[in-house]
Design a protein around this motif. Structure first.
Motif, PDB file in Angstrom:
ATOM      1  N   PHE A   1       0.866  -1.179   0.000  1.00  0.00           N
ATOM      2  CA  PHE A   1       0.000   0.000   0.000  1.00  0.00           C
ATOM      3  C   PHE A   1       0.906   1.233   0.000  1.00  0.00           C
ATOM      4  N   SER A   2       0.438   2.296  -0.596  1.00  0.00           N
ATOM      5  CA  SER A   2       1.219   3.527  -0.547  1.00  0.00           C
ATOM      6  C   SER A   2       0.305   4.718  -0.351  1.00  0.00           C
ATOM      7  N   LEU A   3       0.780   5.670   0.425  1.00  0.00           N
ATOM      8  CA  LEU A   3       0.042   6.890   0.719  1.00  0.00           C
ATOM      9  C   LEU A   3       0.637   8.056  -0.061  1.00  0.00           C
ATOM     10  N   GLY A   4      -0.223   8.818  -0.679  1.00  0.00           N
ATOM     11  CA  GLY A   4       0.180  10.093  -1.254  1.00  0.00           C
ATOM     12  C   GLY A   4      -0.582  11.185  -0.533  1.00  0.00           C
ATOM     13  N   ILE A   5       0.121  12.026   0.224  1.00  0.00           N
ATOM     14  CA  ILE A   5      -0.518  13.099   0.993  1.00  0.00           C
ATOM     15  C   ILE A   5      -0.214  14.408   0.290  1.00  0.00           C
ATOM     16  N   PHE A   6      -1.257  15.101  -0.139  1.00  0.00           N
ATOM     17  CA  PHE A   6      -1.100  16.312  -0.939  1.00  0.00           C
ATOM     18  C   PHE A   6      -1.375  17.524  -0.049  1.00  0.00           C
ATOM     19  N   ILE A   7      -0.275  18.185   0.335  1.00  0.00           N
ATOM     20  CA  ILE A   7      -0.337  19.302   1.275  1.00  0.00           C
ATOM     21  C   ILE A   7      -0.635  20.600   0.534  1.00  0.00           C
ATOM     22  N   ASP A   8      -1.571  21.369   1.064  1.00  0.00           N
ATOM     23  CA  ASP A   8      -1.869  22.688   0.499  1.00  0.00           C
ATOM     24  C   ASP A   8      -1.532  23.749   1.545  1.00  0.00           C
TER      25      ASP A   8
ATOM     26  N   ASN B   1       8.971  10.417   2.152  1.00  0.00           N
ATOM     27  CA  ASN B   1       9.554  10.902   0.902  1.00  0.00           C
ATOM     28  C   ASN B   1       8.744  12.099   0.428  1.00  0.00           C
ATOM     29  N   LEU B   2       9.426  13.214   0.189  1.00  0.00           N
ATOM     30  CA  LEU B   2       8.742  14.425  -0.236  1.00  0.00           C
ATOM     31  C   LEU B   2       9.117  14.776  -1.669  1.00  0.00           C
ATOM     32  N   ILE B   3       8.121  15.144  -2.453  1.00  0.00           N
ATOM     33  CA  ILE B   3       8.321  15.657  -3.809  1.00  0.00           C
ATOM     34  C   ILE B   3       7.744  17.060  -3.824  1.00  0.00           C
ATOM     35  N   LEU B   4       8.574  18.044  -4.164  1.00  0.00           N
ATOM     36  CA  LEU B   4       8.177  19.442  -4.072  1.00  0.00           C
ATOM     37  C   LEU B   4       8.187  20.111  -5.444  1.00  0.00           C
ATOM     38  N   PHE B   5       7.257  21.018  -5.617  1.00  0.00           N
ATOM     39  CA  PHE B   5       7.306  21.953  -6.738  1.00  0.00           C
ATOM     40  C   PHE B   5       6.906  23.302  -6.165  1.00  0.00           C
TER      41      PHE B   5
ATOM     42  N   PHE C   1       5.031  11.069   0.402  1.00  0.00           N
ATOM     43  CA  PHE C   1       4.816   9.703  -0.061  1.00  0.00           C
ATOM     44  C   PHE C   1       5.400   8.702   0.943  1.00  0.00           C
ATOM     45  N   LEU C   2       4.645   7.615   1.179  1.00  0.00           N
ATOM     46  CA  LEU C   2       5.098   6.559   2.095  1.00  0.00           C
ATOM     47  C   LEU C   2       4.424   5.257   1.684  1.00  0.00           C
ATOM     48  N   SER C   3       5.165   4.145   1.759  1.00  0.00           N
ATOM     49  CA  SER C   3       4.589   2.840   1.393  1.00  0.00           C
ATOM     50  C   SER C   3       4.937   1.788   2.442  1.00  0.00           C
ATOM     51  N   HIS C   4       4.073   0.772   2.522  1.00  0.00           N
ATOM     52  CA  HIS C   4       4.288  -0.308   3.488  1.00  0.00           C
ATOM     53  C   HIS C   4       3.365  -1.465   3.121  1.00  0.00           C
TER      54      HIS C   4
END
Length: 512
Positions: free
Chosen positions: A145-152, A235-239, A246-249
């Motif tokens: 499973f993997s989480l994508g958390i989209f921060i605003d 894990n962070l991906i920035l623009f 991002f995190l998976s387990h």
């Protein structure tokens, strides 16, 4: 000490700047001033060098006219407008000179976060999505499973704390006269608001970096640069201010437990740096294979005791990413927009010649098909079929052909690539830049050459090795599709050394 400028550098800079009729508080039209820059370059160089040597910026160059640009939603709400700062023309020149020197210093010392793809030469939104797709597809391929958390972030550029920013500049080695210059740049800045023909009085800016300026975005990158240090697990991906975590387990219970703990560290960083989260627009997606069932137990994410909403798809940098990484939501979204625009072209086609219709195609349809195509169009042909049919309809309209006319020759006639070939073109360009070491550092070891695996003198030893995959999710990622596309190109195209020549040759090859 900041390297001094010269009249020649100022003239050259003026030739490369994007000039508009938008004038700042000084009411100087850049389109009028720019052609005569050669007459002003000598005194400007003296003023700018005096600024570099004293660390003081003339007050007239620290004023801004703010124009609100509507984003979306209710036009009566001020929060739905983006404030764009229009600076005096000569202030833009001074900022650009300092930007060049600061950015060169950053590149030499290589201290920017490698997965920060905003406001940097050689970076793009597509690279953020390539990173995201790679991480998600790898997790699915590993049956995780993997989480994508989209921060605003709420008004991120406008809430930058000047004291914290100056401290960060000092920590990155900008000291003495240079630091004094940046302190002065941020101190006692004035701005007025221009809206519907009315202009407010000048007011002092107490925080934030000016949006629309040359230097502001780079200063913001420095401000947010240590955010990934808040957690050693996420894990962070920035623009710029767009942040994806991002995190998976393999265990969904452990995944949410770890994520909730680490999000407290992220929240603490935002508090310490006086940036506010917009929790209403912050959400998360639980990525997984469509065949992987979810457990019955409840799970949730929260920041500062506020629960984050779960969504089945999230919009990141203008692209909709769904929980099964099918890109169906994004394809549906652009299909509706393209269908509407094809309809407009069809209705007015009898009034316009073909070359004007072709320009309309590039304005109304082409941007949707090409934007980040390298990620979402690496897909099953059945998912792209609807877009392909719309594109064919547009080509028939441009060439004024019959409704059921074959389009293979028509695409060649107007020299337009179909959606699949656009994907191959973008993938080929990405691989060319990788081969010639022209990609950002985070892509340095993204692929493996066959000659790194074995020493046999085979004809394919200079080919790239596609990543092995268990699922088609991984097959569609750049780590597999990239080497496959590159290895299948003719050697005479692969051996080209100049990017422009490679683009032209690959485009001609795909057209044929």
């Amino acid at each position: 000490m900041v390297a001094p400028t010269s009249p020649e550098e100022i003239i050259q800079l003026g030739q490369t700047m994007h000039i508009t009729h938008s004038s700042g508080p000084d009411d100087i039209d850049p389109c009028i001033a720019n052609p005569y820059l050669n007459l002003l370059a000598l005194p400007l160089a003296a003023i700018f060098n005096a600024s570099f040597m004293t660390g003081i910026i003339p007050s007239a160059l620290k004023m801004a006219k703010v124009v609100p640009i509507f984003k979306q939603g209710n036009r009566a709400e001020a929060s739905n407008y983006r404030p764009i700062s229009i600076l005096p023309y000569f202030a833009k020149l001074l900022e650009k000179l300092m930007y060049i020197r600061l950015y060169n210093y950053i590149c030499q010392n290589n201290f920017l976060y490698p997965l920060q793809h905003g406001f940097q030469s050689g970076h793009s939104t597509a690279m953020s999505l390539i990173d995201l797709q790679d991480k998600i597809s790898l997790a699915i391929d590993n049956n995780e499973f993997s989480l994508g958390i989209f921060i605003d972030l709420a008004k991120a550029f406008d809430t930058v704390d000047h004291v914290i920013l100056v401290n960060k500049l000092e920590n990155y080695g900008i000291r003495g006269l240079q630091l004094k210059w940046f302190k002065n740049y941020l101190d006692q800045r004035l701005q007025c608001v221009n809206c519907n023909g009315a202009t407010s009085k000048l007011k002092t800016i107490k925080c934030g970096v000016p949006q629309g300026s040359n230097l502001g975005p780079l200063l913001f990158l420095i401000y947010i640069n240590d955010l990934p240090n808040a957690s050693s697990i996420l894990n962070l991906i920035l623009f710029a201010d767009d942040t994806n975590i991002f995190l998976s387990h393999k265990s969904i219970e452990n995944l949410f437990m770890i994520a909730n703990h680490e999000l407290t560290l992220i929240a603490d960083w935002f508090k310490a740096n006086r940036l506010s989260l917009n929790l209403q627009k912050t959400n998360f997606v639980l990525f997984r294979s469509s065949r992987k069932s979810l457990p019955v137990s409840d799970y949730s994410l929260s920041i500062e005791n506020s629960e984050i909403s779960q969504v089945k798809s999230a919009k990141f940098l203008g692209v909709h990413i769904d929980e099964h990484l099918t890109w169906n939501v994004h394809i549906n979204n652009i299909e509706n927009k393209i269908a509407k625009n094809v309809g407009i072209m069809t209705k007015i086609s009898y009034l316009l010649p073909s070359h004007i219709l072709q320009k309309l195609y590039y304005a109304l349809i082409h941007p949707y098909l090409t934007y980040c195509n390298i990620s979402w169009a690496s897909n099953y042909s059945t998912r792209l079929d609807r877009l392909m049919k719309l594109q064919k309809r547009a080509i028939r309209v441009i060439t004024k052909s019959k409704y059921y006319a074959h389009t293979f020759e028509l695409f060649q006639q107007v020299r337009i690539l179909n959606i699949v070939k656009i994907n191959k073109l973008q993938t080929g360009i990405f691989m060319f830049r990788y081969i010639h070491k022209a990609l950002p550092l985070n892509f340095k070891d993204y692929f493996t050459f066959l000659n790194e695996i074995h020493n046999y003198n085979t004809r394919t030893k200079e080919n790239l090795c596609p990543v092995r995959f268990r699922t088609n999710y991984r097959k569609h990622s750049i780590k597999h599709s990239g080497p496959v596309t590159w290895n299948n190109l003719p050697w005479e195209i692969r051996s080209l050394k100049i990017l422009a020549s490679f683009k032209n040759a690959l485009r001609m090859h795909l057209l044929k």
